[in-house]
Write a protein that holds these residues in place. Sequence first.
Motif, PDB file in Angstrom:
ATOM      1  N   ALA A   1       0.431  -1.143   0.180  1.00 21.56           N
ATOM      2  CA  ALA A   1       0.270  -0.002  -0.168  1.00 21.56           C
ATOM      3  C   ALA A   1       0.826   1.222   0.401  1.00 21.56           C
ATOM      4  CB  ALA A   1      -0.410   0.064   0.777  1.00 21.56           C
ATOM      5  N   ASP A   2       2.020   1.213   0.492  1.00 18.69           N
ATOM      6  CA  ASP A   2       3.044   2.732   0.358  1.00 18.69           C
ATOM      7  C   ASP A   2       3.602   2.267  -0.701  1.00 18.69           C
ATOM      8  OD1 ASP A   2       2.353   2.580   3.973  1.00 18.69           O
ATOM      9  OD2 ASP A   2       4.849   1.856   4.149  1.00 18.69           O
TER      10      ASP A   2
ATOM     11  N   ILE B   1      -2.003   2.258 -11.912  1.00 15.27           N
ATOM     12  CA  ILE B   1      -2.004   1.921 -10.290  1.00 15.27           C
ATOM     13  C   ILE B   1      -2.923   0.154  -9.946  1.00 15.27           C
ATOM     14  CG2 ILE B   1      -1.915   1.868  -8.061  1.00 15.27           C
ATOM     15  CD1 ILE B   1      -1.299   5.230  -8.368  1.00 15.27           C
ATOM     16  N   TYR B   2      -3.894   1.045 -10.904  1.00 18.09           N
ATOM     17  CA  TYR B   2      -5.204  -0.718 -11.121  1.00 18.09           C
ATOM     18  C   TYR B   2      -3.810  -1.721 -11.988  1.00 18.09           C
ATOM     19  CZ  TYR B   2      -9.418  -3.189 -11.387  1.00 18.09           C
ATOM     20  OH  TYR B   2     -10.244  -4.310 -11.342  1.00 18.09           O
ATOM     21  N   ALA B   3      -3.398  -1.315 -12.674  1.00 18.16           N
ATOM     22  CA  ALA B   3      -2.579  -2.760 -13.674  1.00 18.16           C
ATOM     23  C   ALA B   3      -1.047  -3.068 -12.441  1.00 18.16           C
ATOM     24  CB  ALA B   3      -2.530  -1.873 -15.515  1.00 18.16           C
TER      25      ALA B   3
ATOM     26  N   ASN C   1      -2.685  -6.013 -10.144  1.00 20.42           N
ATOM     27  CA  ASN C   1      -2.840  -7.133 -10.859  1.00 20.42           C
ATOM     28  C   ASN C   1      -1.431  -7.750 -11.058  1.00 20.42           C
ATOM     29  OD1 ASN C   1      -5.621  -6.921 -10.843  1.00 20.42           O
ATOM     30  ND2 ASN C   1      -6.035  -5.688 -12.956  1.00 20.42           N
ATOM     31  N   GLY C   2      -0.456  -6.654 -11.680  1.00 23.11           N
ATOM     32  CA  GLY C   2       0.726  -6.969 -12.076  1.00 23.11           C
ATOM     33  C   GLY C   2       1.632  -7.827  -9.979  1.00 23.11           C
ATOM     34  N   LEU C   3       1.332  -7.248  -9.483  1.00 24.78           N
ATOM     35  CA  LEU C   3       2.112  -7.940  -7.995  1.00 24.78           C
ATOM     36  C   LEU C   3       0.550  -8.438  -7.624  1.00 24.78           C
ATOM     37  CD1 LEU C   3       2.288  -3.567  -6.407  1.00 24.78           C
ATOM     38  CD2 LEU C   3       3.815  -5.565  -7.463  1.00 24.78           C
ATOM     39  N   ARG C   4      -0.244  -8.872  -7.839  1.00 29.85           N
ATOM     40  CA  ARG C   4      -0.823  -9.579  -7.525  1.00 29.85           C
ATOM     41  C   ARG C   4      -0.136 -11.357  -8.063  1.00 29.85           C
ATOM     42  NH1 ARG C   4      -7.079  -7.888  -7.218  1.00 29.85           N
ATOM     43  NH2 ARG C   4      -7.368  -7.409  -5.080  1.00 29.85           N
ATOM     44  N   SER C   5       0.122 -11.276  -9.424  1.00 31.17           N
ATOM     45  CA  SER C   5       0.754 -12.290 -10.160  1.00 31.17           C
ATOM     46  C   SER C   5       1.927 -12.704  -9.652  1.00 31.17           C
ATOM     47  CB  SER C   5       0.243 -12.120 -11.537  1.00 31.17           C
ATOM     48  OG  SER C   5       0.989 -13.359 -12.325  1.00 31.17           O
TER      49      SER C   5
ATOM     50  N   ALA D   1      -5.945  -4.116  -1.859  1.00 32.59           N
ATOM     51  CA  ALA D   1      -7.461  -3.568  -3.001  1.00 32.59           C
ATOM     52  C   ALA D   1      -6.793  -2.531  -3.531  1.00 32.59           C
ATOM     53  CB  ALA D   1      -8.268  -2.939  -2.141  1.00 32.59           C
ATOM     54  N   PRO D   2      -7.656  -2.884  -5.114  1.00 32.50           N
ATOM     55  CA  PRO D   2      -6.599  -1.952  -6.230  1.00 32.50           C
ATOM     56  C   PRO D   2      -7.607  -0.309  -5.961  1.00 32.50           C
ATOM     57  CG  PRO D   2      -8.453  -3.078  -6.739  1.00 32.50           C
ATOM     58  CD  PRO D   2      -7.967  -3.649  -5.849  1.00 32.50           C
ATOM     59  N   PRO D   3      -7.491   0.764  -6.381  1.00 34.37           N
ATOM     60  CA  PRO D   3      -8.138   1.969  -6.466  1.00 34.37           C
ATOM     61  C   PRO D   3      -9.525   1.854  -7.385  1.00 34.37           C
ATOM     62  CG  PRO D   3      -6.079   2.206  -7.757  1.00 34.37           C
ATOM     63  CD  PRO D   3      -5.618   0.959  -7.394  1.00 34.37           C
ATOM     64  N   ARG D   4     -10.051   2.939  -6.900  1.00 33.41           N
ATOM     65  CA  ARG D   4     -11.222   2.812  -7.836  1.00 33.41           C
ATOM     66  C   ARG D   4     -11.420   3.265  -8.740  1.00 33.41           C
ATOM     67  NH1 ARG D   4     -15.700   5.525  -9.095  1.00 33.41           N
ATOM     68  NH2 ARG D   4     -15.195   7.618  -7.316  1.00 33.41           N
ATOM     69  N   ARG D   5     -10.656   2.729 -10.218  1.00 32.45           N
ATOM     70  CA  ARG D   5     -11.413   3.254 -11.767  1.00 32.45           C
ATOM     71  C   ARG D   5     -12.284   4.055 -12.255  1.00 32.45           C
ATOM     72  NH1 ARG D   5      -9.002  -0.587 -15.935  1.00 32.45           N
ATOM     73  NH2 ARG D   5     -11.565  -2.067 -15.102  1.00 32.45           N
TER      74      ARG D   5
END
Length: 306
Positions: free
Chosen positions: A61-62, A77-79, A82-86, A106-110
Amino acid sequence: MPSAGPHEPLLDRFVDHLRVVRNLAPSSVSNARHDVACFLHWWEANHAGCGLDEVRARHLADHLVAEAERGLAPATIYAEVNGLRSFFAWLVAEEELAADPSATLAPPRRNPNRIDVYSPAEAAAVLDHTATLSDLRGRQRHAIMATFRWTGARAGEVSNLRRDRLDLPGRRLEVLGKGSRHRTVAIPAPLAEVLQTFVDDVRPELPDTPYLFVNTHPFVPDPDKRCSVSALQRECRLAAQGAGLPGRHYPHRWRHSFATELIRAGMGVAQVQRQLGHASIVSTMLYTHLDVEDIRQSLDDVYDHW
């Protein structure tokens, strides 16, 4: 590309996994590598000497806060999330980590992106303009724009179109889509006419490669001289500007336009999905939006007797 520091070998293994095992498109692999490298660079700069087993959700998150502070848009940042989760899911699967710190991230709301489309009149203006071009590059531009206009193909798919996969008598062509999936795309009669002229009169004057469209720009590094995605973006921009159209011009705008036009004409969403090559019909619905004018017209049709 930011440096991954001491984690570079691990990042290389992850990239190989995306490329070979998951068979992702080169652009998807490149984007994922960049996103993970950004985090690893930040981690090393702020937590030097700490292993990845010490990463916690608060650290991720930081990092995202730092990305936002340097100006990255929520969609970017949303994308990245997803890359970090993968990446972290892969680390757990490879038994490099015992737990996944990104599981609760949690990703930011787009906000929904505005979808720009060409009206039928604007699309016709572009093709009317490119039809007047007489040099080789201009005549190929006309065929390229007609292909975008009447197939809704992605830029990468048009770049990879092969001459031996074009069946003009059968009015169809085979494209290589996302995930290396092949699909057959129907060709409407106006496009078949344009491509027949291109194949007969223009293509023989261009470099002899397996690809239908070639990059006519000098100093092209690709030995196959295929028309790259960046070259196609340039062709779209030049074609629309030459027709005097305002706004941003890019290949995917034609894809949006194609899908929207088919839906407005009454084609079933499942048929549009097949033509566009979407794995999920949800993706098709995102492309085939109906704007306020469509809804207003439908309301008028319902209540015109009041």
